[in-house]
Scaffold this motif. Structure first.
Motif, short mmCIF file in Angstrom:
data_model
loop_
_atom_site.label_atom_id
_atom_site.label_comp_id
_atom_site.label_asym_id
_atom_site.label_seq_id
_atom_site.Cartn_x
_atom_site.Cartn_y
_atom_site.Cartn_z
N LEU A 67 0.86 -1.35 0.08
CA LEU A 67 0.01 0.17 -0.03
C LEU A 67 0.86 1.31 -0.01
O LEU A 67 0.49 2.16 -0.65
CB LEU A 67 -1.04 -0.09 1.12
N LEU A 68 2.01 1.34 1.02
CA LEU A 68 2.93 2.63 0.93
C LEU A 68 3.56 2.58 -0.51
O LEU A 68 3.79 3.85 -0.96
CB LEU A 68 3.84 2.41 2.07
N GLN A 69 3.86 1.35 -0.84
CA GLN A 69 4.46 1.34 -2.18
C GLN A 69 4.06 2.18 -3.20
O GLN A 69 4.32 2.91 -4.02
CB GLN A 69 5.22 0.13 -2.73
N LEU A 99 17.34 5.69 -6.91
CA LEU A 99 16.35 5.37 -6.00
C LEU A 99 15.82 4.09 -5.62
O LEU A 99 15.71 3.54 -4.53
CB LEU A 99 15.05 6.47 -6.25
N PHE A 100 15.20 3.63 -6.77
CA PHE A 100 14.72 1.87 -6.68
C PHE A 100 15.67 1.26 -6.29
O PHE A 100 15.63 -0.02 -5.58
CB PHE A 100 13.80 1.69 -7.60
N THR A 101 16.85 1.24 -6.70
CA THR A 101 18.22 0.37 -6.41
C THR A 101 18.44 0.62 -4.66
O THR A 101 18.68 -0.50 -4.22
CB THR A 101 19.34 0.69 -7.21
N LEU A 123 11.66 2.66 -2.74
CA LEU A 123 11.55 1.94 -4.10
C LEU A 123 10.49 2.49 -4.81
O LEU A 123 10.64 2.41 -6.17
CB LEU A 123 11.53 0.29 -3.46
N GLY A 124 9.22 2.79 -4.33
CA GLY A 124 8.20 3.02 -5.03
C GLY A 124 8.42 4.50 -5.83
O GLY A 124 8.00 4.97 -6.74
N CYS A 125 9.19 5.37 -5.01
CA CYS A 125 9.61 6.83 -5.39
C CYS A 125 10.26 6.59 -6.82
O CYS A 125 10.20 7.21 -7.84
CB CYS A 125 10.08 7.52 -4.57
#
Length: 456
Positions: A67-69, A99-101, A123-125
């Protein structure tokens, strides 16, 4: 909208990019970044039960990871679209990959539930910056007639990333453990950064639209943001695209991202291996139908609404058949059929971009795509939370929890039916107005010259 306003929004008719090998090479770099982002995004889907044991959390807390992601992903779509329109594809993709790495590494090493949540948000960002950038590459490097197919191919490659999560990460996770599996997978993010930084370009030489002027001062920048969003939202095609994406994507996303594995193992009594096979079937079906949908929409624009609504209807019917089947467990043939049909949800959601794209000029494509892309992730986020809460409230009754899907399908379908007439009429009038403009902008053909080769 007045003719003067229409002309200001439409702008000059851009040259159609030629495509070709260079376009395929550059586009492939962007798609590779998106491929890795999807691996990281969906890695929790095959590790949901492991995450619950590792962090000692219940169903609602487990749903909070995804949900947060997705909340971060959906909330970033419009800002990312504005960034792509302002900064260009390469800069946004590079930031996203970094960022996702970092988020994947942080998730691997997190000792607590709170730190793991922060890592998934990071990661979501980064993930949020990838898909819109890849769509932008497709429209900047390939002819307009190829846009639906290139978008479906990008989605297909993304689903291949999902396949890697299911077929590779799941057994590696169970074989070598949490930290080595997640930290090792993060190396893929570093690998795709190298060609991205060295070779990717925003558009072929001579085919870039004029860059959006940088605003002088905070007030002017705010006016730019408001204008981009308002002009994109004003187009009924953008809103229709959002609702098509909203209604079609989320059932498969919810199943793959988190709740499919627990449902198949706990409610249907399957082994993890069998459940993983069914999740793999969804991905394989998605890849196959992606090619079909891309070809159909590219050749017949009138098929967009029928394809989207048919996908929603068949998905709802199979979902209901599994939930109301007599007895505690549905037969395997019905679960297989459901998973094949869920594979059509991703390709159908891509149709949303085929409404937003012709409704907006080149300088608004990123913003319009961001608005459209919010749809499915908002629906997925809502359903992920609803399922988790209902499971806790009902003592893990999946029939009640999974019925929340129908509420969002009804809402989305009503909005598609409400907007389709206005959006299609606007699209036809825009296309009719663009024909004489394109003819006037085209140079006179040299009778001695051979016809140009078609782009890839």
């Amino acid at each position: 909208m007045s003719a003067a306003t229409e002309g200001r929004h439409a702008g000059p008719v851009p040259k159609d990019p030629p495509g070709g090998r260079e376009a395929v090479a550059v586009w492939s770099i962007g798609v590779a970044v998106y491929f890795v982002a999807v691996i990281f995004r969906t890695s929790l889907g095959v590790a949901g039960l492991d995450a619950a044991d590792r962090f000692q959390v219940n169903a609602s807390a487990l749903a909070t990871f995804s949900l947060l992601q997705l909340l971060v992903y959906a909330g970033m779509q419009i800002p990312v679209g504005l960034m792509v329109d302002r900064l260009g594809t390469k800069k946004v993709l590079t930031l996203g990959a970094v960022l996702f790495t970092a988020g994947q590494i942080g998730f691997a090493l997190s000792p607590s539930y709170g730190m793991a949540l922060a890592a998934r948000a990071l990661l979501g960002c980064g993930d949020a910056m990838t898909f819109i950038s890849v769509l932008r590459l497709g429209t900047r490097w390939f002819p307009a007639r190829r846009a639906p197919l290139m978008a479906q191919l990008a989605g297909l490659v993304g689903m291949a990333g999902n396949l890697v999560s299911t077929l590779v990460l799941a057994p590696v996770l169970h074989g070598i453990g949490w930290v080595p599996a997640f930290a090792g997978s993060a190396v893929a993010g570093l690998v795709v950064l190298v060609p991205l930084v060295l070779f990717l370009r925003d558009h072929p030489d001579g085919y870039g639209s004029p860059p959006v002027a940088r605003a002088a001062g905070r007030g002017a920048a705010g006016r730019f943001v408001r204008r981009q969003i308002a002009d994109s939202w004003r187009e009924p095609g953008t809103r229709l695209g959002l609702w098509v994406h909203f209604t079609t994507q989320f059932p498969a996303m919810v199943f793959l991202l988190l709740w499919g594995m627990p449902f198949l193992v706990e409610a249907q009594g399957l082994s993890r291996t069998a459940a993983g096979g069914l999740l793999t079937l969804i991905v394989a079906s998605n890849m196959a139908f992606g090619l079909v949908y891309g070809q159909v929409v590219g050749r017949r624009q009138g098929a967009r609404i029928p394809l989207a609504l048919t996908t929603v209807g068949v998905t709802a019917a199979l979902w209901a058949a599994v939930l109301v089947h007599p007895g505690d467990r549905a037969p395997m043939w019905l679960l297989v059929t459901l998973c094949v049909v869920l594979g059509t949800c991703g390709p159908a959601s891509m149709i949303g971009f085929d409404f937003a794209r012709p409704a907006n000029p080149a300088e608004r494509q990123g913003t319009a795509s961001g608005i459209t892309n919010m749809g499915g992730f908002l629906a997925s986020m809502t359903t992920l939370l609803a399922v988790g809460v209902l499971l806790d409230a009902t003592g893990d009754d999946y029939r009640i929890a999974f019925s929340s899907v129908f509420v969002l399908q009804v809402l989305g379908t009503s909005q598609i039916l409400r907007l389709r007439g206005r959006a299609l009429a606007r699209e036809r009038s825009r296309a009719a107005a663009a024909v004489p403009c394109a003819q006037a902008a085209a140079p006179a053909a040299d009778p001695a010259s051979p016809p140009a080769a078609a782009g890839v």
